[in-house]
Scaffold this motif. Sequence first.
Motif, PDB file in Angstrom:
ATOM      1  N   VAL A 137      67.958  56.058 104.834  1.00 15.32           N
ATOM      2  CA  VAL A 137      67.747  57.397 105.380  1.00 15.32           C
ATOM      3  C   VAL A 137      67.271  58.341 104.281  1.00 15.32           C
ATOM      4  O   VAL A 137      66.350  59.142 104.464  1.00 15.32           O
ATOM      5  CB  VAL A 137      69.045  57.936 106.014  1.00 15.32           C
ATOM      6  N   ALA A 138      67.911  58.238 103.104  1.00 12.64           N
ATOM      7  CA  ALA A 138      67.624  59.170 102.008  1.00 12.64           C
ATOM      8  C   ALA A 138      66.273  58.917 101.352  1.00 12.64           C
ATOM      9  O   ALA A 138      65.840  59.735 100.535  1.00 12.64           O
ATOM     10  CB  ALA A 138      68.724  59.068 100.941  1.00 12.64           C
ATOM     11  N   TYR A 139      65.594  57.832 101.717  1.00  8.99           N
ATOM     12  CA  TYR A 139      64.285  57.575 101.112  1.00  8.99           C
ATOM     13  C   TYR A 139      63.316  58.719 101.399  1.00  8.99           C
ATOM     14  O   TYR A 139      62.582  59.170 100.510  1.00  8.99           O
ATOM     15  CB  TYR A 139      63.723  56.242 101.621  1.00  8.99           C
ATOM     16  N   THR A 140      63.297  59.197 102.640  1.00 14.24           N
ATOM     17  CA  THR A 140      62.439  60.340 102.971  1.00 14.24           C
ATOM     18  C   THR A 140      63.212  61.485 103.612  1.00 14.24           C
ATOM     19  O   THR A 140      62.641  62.545 103.878  1.00 14.24           O
ATOM     20  CB  THR A 140      61.308  59.918 103.943  1.00 14.24           C
ATOM     21  N   PRO A 145      65.217  63.752  99.168  1.00 12.26           N
ATOM     22  CA  PRO A 145      64.561  62.492  99.561  1.00 12.26           C
ATOM     23  C   PRO A 145      64.010  61.733  98.351  1.00 12.26           C
ATOM     24  O   PRO A 145      63.204  62.269  97.593  1.00 12.26           O
ATOM     25  CB  PRO A 145      63.441  62.958 100.495  1.00 12.26           C
ATOM     26  N   LEU A 146      64.444  60.502  98.192  1.00 12.91           N
ATOM     27  CA  LEU A 146      64.097  59.719  97.001  1.00 12.91           C
ATOM     28  C   LEU A 146      62.592  59.568  96.834  1.00 12.91           C
ATOM     29  O   LEU A 146      62.064  59.674  95.722  1.00 12.91           O
ATOM     30  CB  LEU A 146      64.763  58.338  97.086  1.00 12.91           C
ATOM     31  N   GLY A 147      61.897  59.300  97.933  1.00 17.27           N
ATOM     32  CA  GLY A 147      60.460  59.074  97.858  1.00 17.27           C
ATOM     33  C   GLY A 147      59.666  60.303  97.473  1.00 17.27           C
ATOM     34  O   GLY A 147      58.509  60.190  97.059  1.00 17.27           O
ATOM     35  N   TYR A 148      60.269  61.477  97.590  1.00 19.40           N
ATOM     36  CA  TYR A 148      59.576  62.721  97.274  1.00 19.40           C
ATOM     37  C   TYR A 148      59.802  63.160  95.823  1.00 19.40           C
ATOM     38  O   TYR A 148      59.244  64.150  95.378  1.00 19.40           O
ATOM     39  CB  TYR A 148      60.043  63.838  98.209  1.00 19.40           C
ATOM     40  N   TYR A 149      60.645  62.413  95.112  1.00 22.66           N
ATOM     41  CA  TYR A 149      60.966  62.777  93.731  1.00 22.66           C
ATOM     42  C   TYR A 149      60.767  61.602  92.765  1.00 22.66           C
ATOM     43  O   TYR A 149      61.462  61.490  91.769  1.00 22.66           O
ATOM     44  CB  TYR A 149      62.405  63.300  93.643  1.00 22.66           C
ATOM     45  N   GLY A 150      59.821  60.739  93.097  1.00 19.23           N
ATOM     46  CA  GLY A 150      59.453  59.658  92.194  1.00 19.23           C
ATOM     47  C   GLY A 150      60.447  58.528  92.098  1.00 19.23           C
ATOM     48  O   GLY A 150      60.351  57.692  91.195  1.00 19.23           O
ATOM     49  N   LEU A 151      61.420  58.449  93.024  1.00 15.99           N
ATOM     50  CA  LEU A 151      62.467  57.428  92.943  1.00 15.99           C
ATOM     51  C   LEU A 151      62.286  56.316  93.974  1.00 15.99           C
ATOM     52  O   LEU A 151      63.126  55.422  94.071  1.00 15.99           O
ATOM     53  CB  LEU A 151      63.841  58.077  93.124  1.00 15.99           C
ATOM     54  N   GLY A 152      61.209  56.374  94.747  1.00 16.04           N
ATOM     55  CA  GLY A 152      60.999  55.363  95.777  1.00 16.04           C
ATOM     56  C   GLY A 152      60.854  53.959  95.217  1.00 16.04           C
ATOM     57  O   GLY A 152      61.412  53.003  95.764  1.00 16.04           O
ATOM     58  N   ASP A 153      60.140  53.824  94.122  1.00 16.39           N
ATOM     59  CA  ASP A 153      59.942  52.501  93.525  1.00 16.39           C
ATOM     60  C   ASP A 153      61.269  51.899  93.075  1.00 16.39           C
ATOM     61  O   ASP A 153      61.534  50.710  93.287  1.00 16.39           O
ATOM     62  CB  ASP A 153      58.982  52.608  92.328  1.00 16.39           C
ATOM     63  N   LEU A 154      62.105  52.723  92.459  1.00 15.94           N
ATOM     64  CA  LEU A 154      63.416  52.246  92.016  1.00 15.94           C
ATOM     65  C   LEU A 154      64.268  51.852  93.215  1.00 15.94           C
ATOM     66  O   LEU A 154      64.961  50.822  93.185  1.00 15.94           O
ATOM     67  CB  LEU A 154      64.113  53.331  91.199  1.00 15.94           C
ATOM     68  N   PHE A 155      64.217  52.642  94.283  1.00 16.40           N
ATOM     69  CA  PHE A 155      64.971  52.331  95.501  1.00 16.40           C
ATOM     70  C   PHE A 155      64.573  50.965  96.051  1.00 16.40           C
ATOM     71  O   PHE A 155      65.437  50.132  96.362  1.00 16.40           O
ATOM     72  CB  PHE A 155      64.724  53.423  96.546  1.00 16.40           C
ATOM     73  N   VAL A 156      63.276  50.713  96.179  1.00 12.07           N
ATOM     74  CA  VAL A 156      62.810  49.442  96.725  1.00 12.07           C
ATOM     75  C   VAL A 156      63.203  48.289  95.796  1.00 12.07           C
ATOM     76  O   VAL A 156      63.677  47.249  96.257  1.00 12.07           O
ATOM     77  CB  VAL A 156      61.285  49.475  96.946  1.00 12.07           C
ATOM     78  N   PHE A 157      62.999  48.451  94.497  1.00  9.37           N
ATOM     79  CA  PHE A 157      63.320  47.394  93.535  1.00  9.37           C
ATOM     80  C   PHE A 157      64.795  47.004  93.641  1.00  9.37           C
ATOM     81  O   PHE A 157      65.134  45.811  93.667  1.00  9.37           O
ATOM     82  CB  PHE A 157      63.002  47.871  92.117  1.00  9.37           C
ATOM     83  N   THR A 226      56.029  64.065  95.765  1.00  8.75           N
ATOM     84  CA  THR A 226      55.802  63.614  94.392  1.00  8.75           C
ATOM     85  C   THR A 226      56.284  62.177  94.233  1.00  8.75           C
ATOM     86  O   THR A 226      57.395  61.918  93.755  1.00  8.75           O
ATOM     87  CB  THR A 226      56.518  64.539  93.382  1.00  8.75           C
ATOM     88  N   THR A 227      55.478  61.241  94.688  1.00 10.83           N
ATOM     89  CA  THR A 227      55.805  59.831  94.473  1.00 10.83           C
ATOM     90  C   THR A 227      55.605  59.475  93.000  1.00 10.83           C
ATOM     91  O   THR A 227      55.028  60.256  92.234  1.00 10.83           O
ATOM     92  CB  THR A 227      54.901  58.936  95.331  1.00 10.83           C
ATOM     93  N   LEU A 228      56.070  58.303  92.610  1.00 13.31           N
ATOM     94  CA  LEU A 228      55.860  57.874  91.229  1.00 13.31           C
ATOM     95  C   LEU A 228      54.371  57.746  90.930  1.00 13.31           C
ATOM     96  O   LEU A 228      53.926  58.038  89.806  1.00 13.31           O
ATOM     97  CB  LEU A 228      56.567  56.542  90.976  1.00 13.31           C
ATOM     98  N   ALA A 229      53.583  57.342  91.928  1.00 12.65           N
ATOM     99  CA  ALA A 229      52.135  57.242  91.725  1.00 12.65           C
ATOM    100  C   ALA A 229      51.533  58.610  91.428  1.00 12.65           C
ATOM    101  O   ALA A 229      50.637  58.732  90.578  1.00 12.65           O
ATOM    102  CB  ALA A 229      51.468  56.631  92.967  1.00 12.65           C
ATOM    103  N   VAL A 230      52.016  59.647  92.111  1.00 13.45           N
ATOM    104  CA  VAL A 230      51.530  61.002  91.833  1.00 13.45           C
ATOM    105  C   VAL A 230      51.874  61.399  90.399  1.00 13.45           C
ATOM    106  O   VAL A 230      51.067  62.020  89.700  1.00 13.45           O
ATOM    107  CB  VAL A 230      52.134  62.001  92.837  1.00 13.45           C
TER     108      VAL A 230
END
Length: 314
Positions: A137-140, A145-157, A226-230
């Motif tokens: 839920v917290a991904y977005t 939201p994790l995905g909005y602060y560059g933490l999405g990659d870490l979450f998936v890993f 702000t994804t990690l790619a951004v």
Amino acid sequence: MTEVANAADVSRTRAWLMAARPQTLPAAAAPVIVGTGLAVCDGVFAPLPALVAFVGAALIQVGTNFANDYFDAVKGADTEDREGFTRVTQSGLISPAEVKRAAAVTFGLAVLSGTYLVYVGGVPILAIGLLSVASGVAYTGGPYPLGYYGLGDLFVFVFFGVVAVTGTYYVQAAAVLADPLAVGVPEGTVTAAALLASLPVAAISTDILVVNNVRDMETDAEAGKTTLAVLLGYRWSRVEFVALLALAYAVPAYFWATDFGPTVLLPLLTLPYAAAVARTVCTERSGEALNPALERTGKLLAAHSALFALGLVV
């Protein structure tokens, strides 16, 4: 947008399939396949816990897809300029309330399916399961939201790789080696080999997100996502993609160099395919090129995981 859809042209069934995104299910199946392969290798295979682990992982994956569809739309991250596959909330195919409700129901079913695994694995599985759902839920969603602060990659890993593989191994080993409803972590249920075996799944699963975020980099930046790619930009995002691929192929080589036979090198058969995908990711920016690369990265995850599991079993 690569998959333009009008509400009048899309049936309800197809719309819900688009929201569930079944093409992402390799990310749910891969960790279960690898964790089960290692369990067979170590003599702790338990079929029912393995099956329930897959059901739970698939439900969390679909629930996360619903939640992403809903939250990205209401936060304004999904716009008409987006080059990815159609999002049903943003495009008006399904109402926001229905998508939000579907996410809640799917996560609820994941928790329900996990009750058996809690019986088998005890408190550790309860904690992991609840944390996995909350993170989905917290991904977005939520206040941070994790995905909005560059933490999405870490979450998936972490959750779709390390936790998913070791958790699959854990519930099978616990079913064989330990009493039900354990409070702590029973001996022999979390091994160094399981942690290492999780890394290729973690790496390629994260690469799926890298491709997605490279494709959406410009529209995400404009929307304030702000994804990690951004944060990294095109060059270093591509470095990340290649480095994660290198990790995925280094781990089977390490297994072979230690106590395992040459069959653990079977994932290397996918190297030409991985190189072709990497070439696209490293040279292209458009959705027209990166959407197929996204699907091919999912297929790479499935093939690499299946061959790695087979090599462990053999």
